[in-house]
Design a protein around this motif. Structure first.
Motif, PDB file in Angstrom:
ATOM      1  N   GLU A  25      35.564  40.217  31.025  1.00  0.00           N
ATOM      2  CA  GLU A  25      35.671  39.421  29.799  1.00  0.00           C
ATOM      3  C   GLU A  25      37.090  38.961  29.506  1.00  0.00           C
ATOM      4  O   GLU A  25      37.294  38.092  28.654  1.00  0.00           O
ATOM      5  N   ALA A  26      38.082  39.498  30.200  1.00  0.00           N
ATOM      6  CA  ALA A  26      39.484  39.161  29.929  1.00  0.00           C
ATOM      7  C   ALA A  26      39.737  37.668  30.104  1.00  0.00           C
ATOM      8  O   ALA A  26      39.121  37.011  30.953  1.00  0.00           O
ATOM      9  N   ASN A  27      40.631  37.150  29.296  1.00  0.00           N
ATOM     10  CA  ASN A  27      41.014  35.730  29.364  1.00  0.00           C
ATOM     11  C   ASN A  27      39.800  34.808  29.326  1.00  0.00           C
ATOM     12  O   ASN A  27      39.713  33.846  30.088  1.00  0.00           O
ATOM     13  N   ASP A  28      38.877  35.152  28.460  1.00  0.00           N
ATOM     14  CA  ASP A  28      37.675  34.331  28.260  1.00  0.00           C
ATOM     15  C   ASP A  28      36.891  34.121  29.562  1.00  0.00           C
ATOM     16  O   ASP A  28      36.421  33.034  29.858  1.00  0.00           O
ATOM     17  N   TYR A  32      35.386  34.845  36.339  1.00  0.00           N
ATOM     18  CA  TYR A  32      34.227  34.055  36.742  1.00  0.00           C
ATOM     19  C   TYR A  32      34.628  32.650  37.157  1.00  0.00           C
ATOM     20  O   TYR A  32      34.087  32.098  38.120  1.00  0.00           O
ATOM     21  N   ARG A  33      35.577  32.063  36.438  1.00  0.00           N
ATOM     22  CA  ARG A  33      36.048  30.716  36.805  1.00  0.00           C
ATOM     23  C   ARG A  33      36.726  30.739  38.174  1.00  0.00           C
ATOM     24  O   ARG A  33      36.530  29.842  38.988  1.00  0.00           O
ATOM     25  N   ALA A  34      37.522  31.768  38.425  1.00  0.00           N
ATOM     26  CA  ALA A  34      38.188  31.886  39.727  1.00  0.00           C
ATOM     27  C   ALA A  34      37.163  32.095  40.838  1.00  0.00           C
ATOM     28  O   ALA A  34      37.267  31.485  41.909  1.00  0.00           O
ATOM     29  N   LEU A  35      36.164  32.927  40.580  1.00  0.00           N
ATOM     30  CA  LEU A  35      35.114  33.168  41.569  1.00  0.00           C
ATOM     31  C   LEU A  35      34.364  31.879  41.881  1.00  0.00           C
ATOM     32  O   LEU A  35      34.115  31.557  43.055  1.00  0.00           O
ATOM     33  N   GLU A  36      34.041  31.117  40.858  1.00  0.00           N
ATOM     34  CA  GLU A  36      33.340  29.857  41.074  1.00  0.00           C
ATOM     35  C   GLU A  36      34.213  28.854  41.830  1.00  0.00           C
ATOM     36  O   GLU A  36      33.751  28.184  42.749  1.00  0.00           O
TER      37      GLU A  36
END
Length: 135
Positions: A25-28, A32-36
Motif C-alpha cells: 500500500e505504500a506510496n499509493d 503495483y504500478r512498477a510491476l505492471e
C-alpha cells in the motif's frame, strides 16, 4: 482451563502479513504500478523479439502473469487453441532460457514479482533475444 490466546507463531504470521500489506500500500500502491510497467515492458519486448527473429508468437496475459504462445494464428482463447500451438518451440525456448539462467516454466509462462526490476527485465530480454535467434 482453555487458553484462548494467540500462539506466538500465529502472531508472527499475522505481523508478517500486515507488514507485507504495508509495503504493497505504500506510496499509493507504487509497487503495483512498477510491476505492471515492468511486466508490460517484458511482454512488449518479447513480442518485438519474436518479430525481429521471424517467429510466429503471441504474448498474452496480464503484466504480472503471462505466456508466450508460438503460433501463427490468433492468440489462444481456450485449451484447444493453446494445445494447437507449437509445443516443441515452447520447450526449446524454455530450455534455452534455462541455459541462460532465466527461470520460466515449460509452457513459457512468466510470473513476475516486485523483485523483478528494470535490470532483470533487460537481462531477460537479452537472454530471450539470444535464444530466439536459435529457434
Amino acid at each position: 482451563m482453555e487458553n484462548h490466546s494467540i500462539p506466538r507463531r500465529e502472531f508472527l504470521k499475522r505481523a508478517a502479513a500486515l507488514a507485507a500489506l504495508d509495503v504493497l500500500e505504500a506510496n499509493d500502491g507504487a509497487v503495483y504500478r512498477a510491476l505492471e510497467a515492468n511486466g508490460t515492458k517484458l511482454m512488449q519486448g518479447l513480442a518485438s523479439l519474436a518479430r525481429k527473429h521471424g517467429i510466429a508468437a503471441q504474448v498474452q496475459g496480464a503484466p504480472a502473469i503471462f505466456q508466450i504462445h508460438f503460433t501463427d494464428g490468433a492468440g489462444p482463447r481456450n485449451y484447444r487453441d493453446a494445445a494447437a500451438c507449437d509445443r516443441d518451440k515452447a520447450l526449446a525456448f524454455h530450455r534455452g532460457l534455462q541455459e541462460e539462467g532465466i527461470r520460466v516454466n515449460q509452457q513459457a509462462k512468466f510470473f513476475l514479482s516486485a523483485a523483478h526490476d528494470a535490470a532483470i527485465i533487460d537481462e531477460t530480454l537479452a537472454a530471450a533475444d539470444k535464444v530466439m535467434a536459435t529457434l
